[in-house]
Design a protein around this motif. Structure first.
Motif, PDB file in Angstrom:
ATOM      1  N   GLY A 134       0.832  -1.209   0.000  1.00 17.02           N
ATOM      2  CA  GLY A 134       0.000   0.000   0.000  1.00 17.02           C
ATOM      3  C   GLY A 134       0.859   1.248   0.000  1.00 17.02           C
ATOM      4  O   GLY A 134       2.076   1.192  -0.226  1.00 17.02           O
ATOM      5  N   ALA A 135       0.191   2.391   0.296  1.00 20.35           N
ATOM      6  CA  ALA A 135       0.835   3.701   0.206  1.00 20.35           C
ATOM      7  C   ALA A 135       2.097   3.756   1.070  1.00 20.35           C
ATOM      8  O   ALA A 135       2.059   3.395   2.242  1.00 20.35           O
ATOM      9  CB  ALA A 135      -0.150   4.770   0.668  1.00 20.35           C
ATOM     10  N   SER A 136       3.220   4.161   0.482  1.00 17.92           N
ATOM     11  CA  SER A 136       4.493   4.375   1.196  1.00 17.92           C
ATOM     12  C   SER A 136       5.008   3.119   1.901  1.00 17.92           C
ATOM     13  O   SER A 136       5.728   3.225   2.901  1.00 17.92           O
ATOM     14  CB  SER A 136       4.366   5.505   2.225  1.00 17.92           C
ATOM     15  OG  SER A 136       3.785   6.643   1.656  1.00 17.92           O
ATOM     16  N   ALA A 137       4.656   1.932   1.388  1.00 17.09           N
ATOM     17  CA  ALA A 137       5.069   0.688   2.061  1.00 17.09           C
ATOM     18  C   ALA A 137       6.583   0.609   2.197  1.00 17.09           C
ATOM     19  O   ALA A 137       7.103   0.072   3.181  1.00 17.09           O
ATOM     20  CB  ALA A 137       4.549  -0.511   1.289  1.00 17.09           C
ATOM     21  N   GLU A 138       7.280   1.174   1.205  1.00 18.16           N
ATOM     22  CA  GLU A 138       8.760   1.073   1.226  1.00 18.16           C
ATOM     23  C   GLU A 138       9.386   1.865   2.382  1.00 18.16           C
ATOM     24  O   GLU A 138      10.535   1.637   2.741  1.00 18.16           O
ATOM     25  CB  GLU A 138       9.364   1.488  -0.133  1.00 18.16           C
ATOM     26  CG  GLU A 138       9.242   2.946  -0.519  1.00 18.16           C
ATOM     27  CD  GLU A 138       7.824   3.397  -0.902  1.00 18.16           C
ATOM     28  OE1 GLU A 138       7.651   4.616  -1.017  1.00 18.16           O
ATOM     29  OE2 GLU A 138       6.908   2.560  -1.087  1.00 18.16           O
ATOM     30  N   GLU A 139       8.610   2.762   2.996  1.00 15.80           N
ATOM     31  CA  GLU A 139       9.149   3.551   4.127  1.00 15.80           C
ATOM     32  C   GLU A 139       8.940   2.849   5.467  1.00 15.80           C
ATOM     33  O   GLU A 139       9.335   3.373   6.513  1.00 15.80           O
ATOM     34  CB  GLU A 139       8.457   4.927   4.182  1.00 15.80           C
ATOM     35  CG  GLU A 139       8.777   5.804   2.989  1.00 15.80           C
ATOM     36  CD  GLU A 139       7.784   6.966   2.873  1.00 15.80           C
ATOM     37  OE1 GLU A 139       7.311   7.459   3.909  1.00 15.80           O
ATOM     38  OE2 GLU A 139       7.491   7.346   1.724  1.00 15.80           O
ATOM     39  N   VAL A 140       8.304   1.692   5.423  1.00 13.47           N
ATOM     40  CA  VAL A 140       7.944   1.005   6.672  1.00 13.47           C
ATOM     41  C   VAL A 140       8.831  -0.228   6.837  1.00 13.47           C
ATOM     42  O   VAL A 140       8.966  -1.013   5.902  1.00 13.47           O
ATOM     43  CB  VAL A 140       6.455   0.572   6.633  1.00 13.47           C
ATOM     44  CG1 VAL A 140       6.077  -0.183   7.891  1.00 13.47           C
ATOM     45  CG2 VAL A 140       5.562   1.788   6.449  1.00 13.47           C
TER      46      VAL A 140
END
Ligand code: SUD
Ligand code: ADP
Length: 378
Positions: A134-140
């Protein structure tokens, strides 16, 4: 857990985290539904069955409306996968006291859960594993540092089971956006794993585990609208009449919560400000109880806002634009950088969202309403 804080003097009697009365207990000594202003029944009441969409009403695995989402009766049948929906929050009032010896600040935080949801599912697995989409998954983080993974591990330790679970997280809440997305996922993991492992913990016990993960986690379990005292984890539901309509301006990149608190302390020291114990705004709670959006708009307040603007100066333009475009109120959400704007109605929110989008003052715009329930098994 940090040591017990000294309480501000006000009429709110916090529900002790860890007490069985954590979920759905009433403020001000009356039995009140946290989703609306009725005082006659335990939630969900007749009124919010009408005003909250059916999908928002808490339901157990058997679908019985009103059964506890966090905890509930111990189930004997084995569960193969559990999905939980959990809301973002905006702080309608965030009053920050002096820095405590343990590195936290005493707060008065009026949390309000809004209809912007992450979803988390938990299914049996050999080891603890996390997948984020989902949205901005790569930042998590998709490893043991994920707050949902930490919550699952803590619960497993507490009940003495191996933390064999795959957590799939679908993000819609902005990451590091001041809307408590990580705390929401931790709350969702507690609720999902409690059900998956047949733990049957009381809502207050889940809240106690949640508070050990982060100050905002107990509210993500409880939802609706609540005053948070201490570091924000000692909650009392606040009565709200009807529903409020919000527009959120999502920013490019996040802000670090500890950095914003530190900047707040720095600014206060630089201005030689004396900081007393924070107090609940009666104007704000009265506006909530009356369903008065105009009054609520002018009572919104966030002590972290100057610090967030100092660290992200572009937020000033976003806030000014929204006021020019007719928002009833505007503020930075928590530690930011998401900005929240209050609209008069759903139609007004739609217009405001379009105007903000045209003004180009945000990465993206989202609309939501509140209050909504906390972490809920689907
Ligand atoms: C500011 C708020 C407003 O609701 O949330 P966000 O807007 O970031 O989501 C909260 O206070 C954040 O809660 P949460 O994100 O759970 O923070 P925690 O993990 O408990 O703490 C992270 C750090 O924030 C600072 N902190 C947090 C809470 C508090 N009452 N005083 C603090 O000074 C401390 O530096 C702490 O080490
Ligand atoms: N499940 C998660 N969702 C979002 N962020 C997470 C999660 N687990 C750990 N984090 C970390 O927590 C930090 C704060 O995220 P978040 O809770 O979204 O922000 P905020 O504290 O501003 O509300 C992020 O920068 C991220 O590295």
């Amino acid at each position: 857990m940090p040591p017990s804080p000294s309480l501000p003097t006000n009429s709110y009697a916090p529900i002790a985290v860890g007490s069985p009365g954590f979920s759905g207990s009433a403020p001000l000594g009356s039995l009140a539904c946290p989703f609306c202003s009725c005082t006659g029944q335990a939630p969900p009441c007749c009124q919010c069955r009408e005003t909250v969409p059916k999908s928002d009403v808490r339901s157990g695995a058997d679908g019985a409306p009103g059964s506890s989402p966090a905890g509930g009766p111990l189930r004997s049948r084995s569960v193969t996968a559990v999905s939980v929906r959990v809301p973002a929050k905006v702080n309608l009032q965030l009053s920050v006291g002096p820095l405590r010896d343990d590195g936290y600040h005493d707060l008065v935080s009026v949390f309000h859960a809004v209809s912007l949801f992450d979803e988390l599912s938990a299914e049996p697995n050999e080891e603890l594993a996390v997948r984020v989409e989902g949205a901005s998954a790569e930042e998590v983080p998709a490893d043991g540092d994920n707050l949902a993974a930490r919550a699952a591990r803590l619960l497993a330790e507490r009940i003495g089971v191996h933390p064999g679970v795959l957590l799939r997280i679908r993000k819609a809440i902005p990451v590091a956006g001041g809307m408590a997305g990580g705390s929401a996922d931790a709350a969702a993991a507690l609720v999902a794993c409690d059900r998956l492992w047949n733990a049957g913990l009381e809502p207050g016990e889940l809240a106690e585990l949640g508070a050990a993960i982060g100050s905002d986690v107990p509210f993500a379990l409880l939802g609706a609208t609540a005053v948070g005292l201490g570091r924000g984890e000692r909650l009392s539901p606040v009565p709200v009449k009807g529903r409020f309509h919000w527009v959120f301006a999502l920013a490019e990149g996040g802000l670090s919560t500890p950095a914003v608190y530190a900047e707040c302390d720095r600014l206060r020291a630089a201005h030689g400000e004396w900081i007393g114990a924070p107090q609940v705004s009666e104007r704000l709670t009265t506006a909530l109880a009356n369903g008065d959006a105009k009054e609520l708009g002018s009572a919104l307040a966030n002590d972290l806002q100057p610090a967030a603007i100092m660290l992200r100066p572009s937020l000033r333009r976003t806030l000014t634009a929204s006021r020019d475009l007719g928002a009833l109120g505007a503020l930075v959400s928590g530690s930011g950088p998401t900005c929240a704007f209050l609209a008069e109605s759903d139609a007004h929110a739609l217009d405001l969202a379009a105007a903000l989008s045209d003004a180009g003052v945000a990465r993206s715009i989202a609309r939501a309403y509140g209050p909504v329930p906390g972490a809920t098994v689907l």
